[in-house]
Motif scaffolding. Structure first.
Motif, PDB file in Angstrom:
ATOM      1  N   LEU A 131       0.825  -1.207   0.000  1.00  0.00           N
ATOM      2  CA  LEU A 131       0.000   0.000   0.000  1.00  0.00           C
ATOM      3  C   LEU A 131       0.862   1.261   0.000  1.00  0.00           C
ATOM      4  CD1 LEU A 131      -2.719  -1.254   2.478  1.00  0.00           C
ATOM      5  CD2 LEU A 131      -3.112  -0.641   0.088  1.00  0.00           C
ATOM      6  N   GLU A 132       1.947   1.249   0.755  1.00  0.00           N
ATOM      7  CA  GLU A 132       2.844   2.404   0.758  1.00  0.00           C
ATOM      8  C   GLU A 132       3.491   2.599  -0.602  1.00  0.00           C
ATOM      9  OE1 GLU A 132       5.456   1.746   4.054  1.00  0.00           O
ATOM     10  OE2 GLU A 132       4.095   2.724   5.481  1.00  0.00           O
ATOM     11  N   ALA A 133       3.796   1.493  -1.283  1.00  0.00           N
ATOM     12  CA  ALA A 133       4.351   1.590  -2.634  1.00  0.00           C
ATOM     13  C   ALA A 133       3.358   2.230  -3.595  1.00  0.00           C
ATOM     14  CB  ALA A 133       4.766   0.211  -3.133  1.00  0.00           C
ATOM     15  N   ALA A 134       2.078   2.054  -3.298  1.00  0.00           N
ATOM     16  CA  ALA A 134       1.018   2.652  -4.119  1.00  0.00           C
ATOM     17  C   ALA A 134       0.703   4.086  -3.699  1.00  0.00           C
ATOM     18  CB  ALA A 134      -0.244   1.801  -4.027  1.00  0.00           C
ATOM     19  N   GLY A 135       1.393   4.572  -2.641  1.00  0.00           N
ATOM     20  CA  GLY A 135       1.219   5.952  -2.222  1.00  0.00           C
ATOM     21  C   GLY A 135       0.224   6.149  -1.097  1.00  0.00           C
ATOM     22  N   TYR A 136      -0.077   5.092  -0.350  1.00  0.00           N
ATOM     23  CA  TYR A 136      -1.102   5.188   0.696  1.00  0.00           C
ATOM     24  C   TYR A 136      -0.551   4.823   2.069  1.00  0.00           C
ATOM     25  CZ  TYR A 136      -4.776   6.300  -2.533  1.00  0.00           C
ATOM     26  OH  TYR A 136      -5.531   6.960  -3.457  1.00  0.00           O
ATOM     27  N   HIS A 137      -0.944   5.620   3.047  1.00  0.00           N
ATOM     28  CA  HIS A 137      -0.693   5.330   4.447  1.00  0.00           C
ATOM     29  C   HIS A 137      -1.892   4.557   4.988  1.00  0.00           C
ATOM     30  CE1 HIS A 137       2.645   8.258   4.407  1.00  0.00           C
ATOM     31  NE2 HIS A 137       1.846   8.949   3.601  1.00  0.00           N
ATOM     32  N   ALA A 138      -1.717   3.907   6.131  1.00  0.00           N
ATOM     33  CA  ALA A 138      -2.807   3.086   6.667  1.00  0.00           C
ATOM     34  C   ALA A 138      -2.815   3.084   8.179  1.00  0.00           C
ATOM     35  CB  ALA A 138      -2.693   1.649   6.148  1.00  0.00           C
ATOM     36  N   ILE A 141      -8.224   2.182   7.599  1.00  0.00           N
ATOM     37  CA  ILE A 141      -8.427   3.437   6.879  1.00  0.00           C
ATOM     38  C   ILE A 141      -7.158   3.704   6.087  1.00  0.00           C
ATOM     39  CG2 ILE A 141      -8.861   5.913   7.049  1.00  0.00           C
ATOM     40  CD1 ILE A 141     -10.228   5.362   9.745  1.00  0.00           C
ATOM     41  N   LEU A 142      -7.294   3.881   4.781  1.00  0.00           N
ATOM     42  CA  LEU A 142      -6.175   4.188   3.902  1.00  0.00           C
ATOM     43  C   LEU A 142      -6.284   5.634   3.433  1.00  0.00           C
ATOM     44  CD1 LEU A 142      -6.288   1.028   1.566  1.00  0.00           C
ATOM     45  CD2 LEU A 142      -5.365   1.217   3.884  1.00  0.00           C
ATOM     46  N   SER A 143      -5.145   6.308   3.313  1.00  0.00           N
ATOM     47  CA  SER A 143      -5.156   7.692   2.844  1.00  0.00           C
ATOM     48  C   SER A 143      -3.820   8.039   2.209  1.00  0.00           C
ATOM     49  CB  SER A 143      -5.427   8.647   4.015  1.00  0.00           C
ATOM     50  OG  SER A 143      -5.385   9.992   3.569  1.00  0.00           O
ATOM     51  N   PRO A 144      -3.831   8.868   1.172  1.00  0.00           N
ATOM     52  CA  PRO A 144      -2.557   9.341   0.627  1.00  0.00           C
ATOM     53  C   PRO A 144      -1.868  10.336   1.562  1.00  0.00           C
ATOM     54  CG  PRO A 144      -4.390  10.406  -0.487  1.00  0.00           C
ATOM     55  CD  PRO A 144      -4.991   9.366   0.397  1.00  0.00           C
ATOM     56  N   ARG A 145      -2.622  10.871   2.523  1.00  0.00           N
ATOM     57  CA  ARG A 145      -2.053  11.783   3.512  1.00  0.00           C
ATOM     58  C   ARG A 145      -1.518  10.981   4.698  1.00  0.00           C
ATOM     59  NH1 ARG A 145      -6.431  14.120   1.162  1.00  0.00           N
ATOM     60  NH2 ARG A 145      -6.379  16.350   0.704  1.00  0.00           N
ATOM     61  N   PRO A 146      -0.435  11.420   5.305  1.00  0.00           N
ATOM     62  CA  PRO A 146       0.035  10.757   6.530  1.00  0.00           C
ATOM     63  C   PRO A 146      -1.060  10.793   7.591  1.00  0.00           C
ATOM     64  CG  PRO A 146       1.706  12.244   5.683  1.00  0.00           C
ATOM     65  CD  PRO A 146       0.474  12.512   4.876  1.00  0.00           C
ATOM     66  N   ILE A 147      -1.224   9.701   8.317  1.00  0.00           N
ATOM     67  CA  ILE A 147      -2.248   9.601   9.351  1.00  0.00           C
ATOM     68  C   ILE A 147      -1.577   9.802  10.713  1.00  0.00           C
ATOM     69  CG2 ILE A 147      -3.975   8.095  10.410  1.00  0.00           C
ATOM     70  CD1 ILE A 147      -4.247   6.702   7.679  1.00  0.00           C
ATOM     71  N   ASP A 148      -2.015  10.820  11.425  1.00  0.00           N
ATOM     72  CA  ASP A 148      -1.461  11.124  12.741  1.00  0.00           C
ATOM     73  C   ASP A 148      -1.797   9.990  13.696  1.00  0.00           C
ATOM     74  OD1 ASP A 148      -0.573  12.179  15.107  1.00  0.00           O
ATOM     75  OD2 ASP A 148      -2.084  13.766  15.217  1.00  0.00           O
ATOM     76  N   ALA A 149      -0.788   9.300  14.175  1.00  0.00           N
ATOM     77  CA  ALA A 149      -1.007   8.154  15.055  1.00  0.00           C
ATOM     78  C   ALA A 149      -1.751   8.548  16.326  1.00  0.00           C
ATOM     79  CB  ALA A 149       0.329   7.503  15.407  1.00  0.00           C
ATOM     80  N   ALA A 150      -1.564   9.780  16.777  1.00  0.00           N
ATOM     81  CA  ALA A 150      -2.228  10.229  17.998  1.00  0.00           C
ATOM     82  C   ALA A 150      -3.734  10.368  17.820  1.00  0.00           C
ATOM     83  CB  ALA A 150      -1.632  11.555  18.453  1.00  0.00           C
ATOM     84  N   THR A 158      -8.256  11.026  12.165  1.00  0.00           N
ATOM     85  CA  THR A 158      -8.560  12.346  11.610  1.00  0.00           C
ATOM     86  C   THR A 158      -7.705  12.568  10.372  1.00  0.00           C
ATOM     87  OG1 THR A 158      -9.106  13.198  13.801  1.00  0.00           O
ATOM     88  CG2 THR A 158      -8.637  14.812  12.077  1.00  0.00           C
ATOM     89  N   ILE A 159      -8.385  12.851   9.253  1.00  0.00           N
ATOM     90  CA  ILE A 159      -7.714  13.027   7.964  1.00  0.00           C
ATOM     91  C   ILE A 159      -8.159  14.357   7.361  1.00  0.00           C
ATOM     92  CG2 ILE A 159      -7.462  12.127   5.616  1.00  0.00           C
ATOM     93  CD1 ILE A 159      -7.912   9.330   6.829  1.00  0.00           C
ATOM     94  N   ASP A 160      -7.204  15.255   7.179  1.00  0.00           N
ATOM     95  CA  ASP A 160      -7.469  16.558   6.579  1.00  0.00           C
ATOM     96  C   ASP A 160      -8.625  17.269   7.281  1.00  0.00           C
ATOM     97  OD1 ASP A 160      -6.946  18.619   4.848  1.00  0.00           O
ATOM     98  OD2 ASP A 160      -8.207  17.837   3.237  1.00  0.00           O
ATOM     99  N   GLY A 161      -8.649  17.192   8.593  1.00  0.00           N
ATOM    100  CA  GLY A 161      -9.653  17.895   9.370  1.00  0.00           C
ATOM    101  C   GLY A 161     -10.992  17.196   9.494  1.00  0.00           C
ATOM    102  N   VAL A 162     -11.114  16.015   8.924  1.00  0.00           N
ATOM    103  CA  VAL A 162     -12.352  15.249   9.011  1.00  0.00           C
ATOM    104  C   VAL A 162     -12.112  14.012   9.876  1.00  0.00           C
ATOM    105  CG1 VAL A 162     -14.090  13.918   7.727  1.00  0.00           C
ATOM    106  CG2 VAL A 162     -13.176  16.043   6.763  1.00  0.00           C
ATOM    107  N   ARG A 163     -12.959  13.815  10.878  1.00  0.00           N
ATOM    108  CA  ARG A 163     -12.890  12.621  11.710  1.00  0.00           C
ATOM    109  C   ARG A 163     -13.553  11.489  10.952  1.00  0.00           C
ATOM    110  NH1 ARG A 163      -9.527  10.595  15.315  1.00  0.00           N
ATOM    111  NH2 ARG A 163     -10.506   9.556  17.109  1.00  0.00           N
ATOM    112  N   VAL A 164     -12.779  10.486  10.579  1.00  0.00           N
ATOM    113  CA  VAL A 164     -13.283   9.342   9.813  1.00  0.00           C
ATOM    114  C   VAL A 164     -13.371   8.145  10.745  1.00  0.00           C
ATOM    115  CG1 VAL A 164     -12.893   7.821   7.844  1.00  0.00           C
ATOM    116  CG2 VAL A 164     -12.274  10.246   7.684  1.00  0.00           C
ATOM    117  N   VAL A 165     -14.571   7.611  10.903  1.00  0.00           N
ATOM    118  CA  VAL A 165     -14.809   6.445  11.741  1.00  0.00           C
ATOM    119  C   VAL A 165     -15.237   5.301  10.843  1.00  0.00           C
ATOM    120  CG1 VAL A 165     -16.099   5.491  13.689  1.00  0.00           C
ATOM    121  CG2 VAL A 165     -15.545   7.946  13.637  1.00  0.00           C
ATOM    122  N   CYS A 166     -14.478   4.219  10.876  1.00  0.00           N
ATOM    123  CA  CYS A 166     -14.719   3.058  10.008  1.00  0.00           C
ATOM    124  C   CYS A 166     -15.152   1.884  10.875  1.00  0.00           C
ATOM    125  CB  CYS A 166     -13.447   2.713   9.236  1.00  0.00           C
ATOM    126  SG  CYS A 166     -13.481   1.129   8.371  1.00  0.00           S
ATOM    127  N   GLY A 167     -16.328   1.328  10.581  1.00  0.00           N
ATOM    128  CA  GLY A 167     -16.842   0.235  11.397  1.00  0.00           C
ATOM    129  C   GLY A 167     -17.308  -0.959  10.586  1.00  0.00           C
TER     130      GLY A 167
END
Length: 254
Positions: free
Chosen positions: A47-54, A67-76, A96-105
């Protein structure tokens, strides 16, 4: 901003499909359910090779979310499982990704109305709802995404669906309790084709017959409602060889 949810039904099996989908659609956040693998087996390098953090949490054979994102995901910002709810099953992750709280269930299936698993489903939903009440006070911009295993209205199930599970009164009441928090079903903000579903059984030619359920959802907080541009089911991956039995649902925010 593009946020999608997809029950992948084994990330090990469907990883090539996920990588292809990421390349084609370039989401800002992709919420995956039913990873069915332990954390040590998570394909982070691919996934990182494809440009995605997780951010992810998994277990052997069952459950697991990411949750996968091209943006770094703050571990905190990452939360794994519902705080205060003791549960060995790995069913929830938030970041939290780009100011949006993303909850995956990955909501419990429930198996059959009245069963122990059904009782667990309702308890899990109650704990989630209570926790989200606090999250919404902290995070004005929030998206709850995932496989809810609930078809919230009659139009969300094929008319010939006979089983009580997914469509029972207690399950639908639990879904409404989430809406009562102020969350909004993004899919229903837009005109949709009749019999729009996101899951089809592998058996009985269900996909070909469009014998399905809409059980994969993206609920948005009131602050995000004006930003919603579209919400659609992408059926293309369901047509692939060896597909997941779910299709991605994609939300676009201005």
């Amino acid at each position: 901003m593009k946020i999608a949810t997809w029950n992948i039904n084994s990330l090990k099996v469907r990883l090539p499909q996920v990588l292809d989908w990421l390349a084609a659609h370039e989401p800002d956040a992709l919420c995956l359910q039913e990873l069915k693998l332990e954390d040590k087996a998570f394909p982070l390098a691919e996934l990182e090779a494809a440009g995605y953090h997780a951010a992810f949490v998994g277990q052997k054979t069952y459950n697991g979310v990411a949750i996968l994102s091209p943006r770094p995901i703050d571990a905190a910002s990452v939360v794994r499982n519902i705080p205060g709810f003791e549960d060995e099953q790995k069913r929830l992750i938030a970041a939290t990704i780009d100011g949006v709280r993303v909850v995956c269930g990955y909501f419990p299936n429930g198996q059959a109305v009245g069963s122990d698993k059904f009782d667990y489903k309702l308890r899990w939903l109650g704990a989630l709802t209570a926790w989200l009440r606090g999250e919404l006070q902290t995070h004005e911009r929030l998206v709850l995404a995932g496989d809810f295993n609930i078809a919230p209205e009659e139009r969300d199930a094929h008319p010939d669906w006979k089983d009580e599970i997914h469509v029972s009164a207690p399950e639908r009441a639990a879904f409404r309790a989430l809406l009562d928090l102020g969350l909004i079903d993004a899919f229903r903000l837009f005109e949709q084709p009749e019999r729009s579903f996101s899951w089809w059984d592998y058996r009985m030619l269900a996909f070909r017959r469009n014998f399905g359920l809409r059980i994969d959802h993206l609920l948005v907080s009131p602050a995000l409602r004006p930003a919603c541009c579209s919400c659609t089911v992408d059926k293309a991956p369901r047509r692939l060889e060896r597909p997941s039995d779910h299709a991605p649902v994609v939300l676009e925010l201005a």
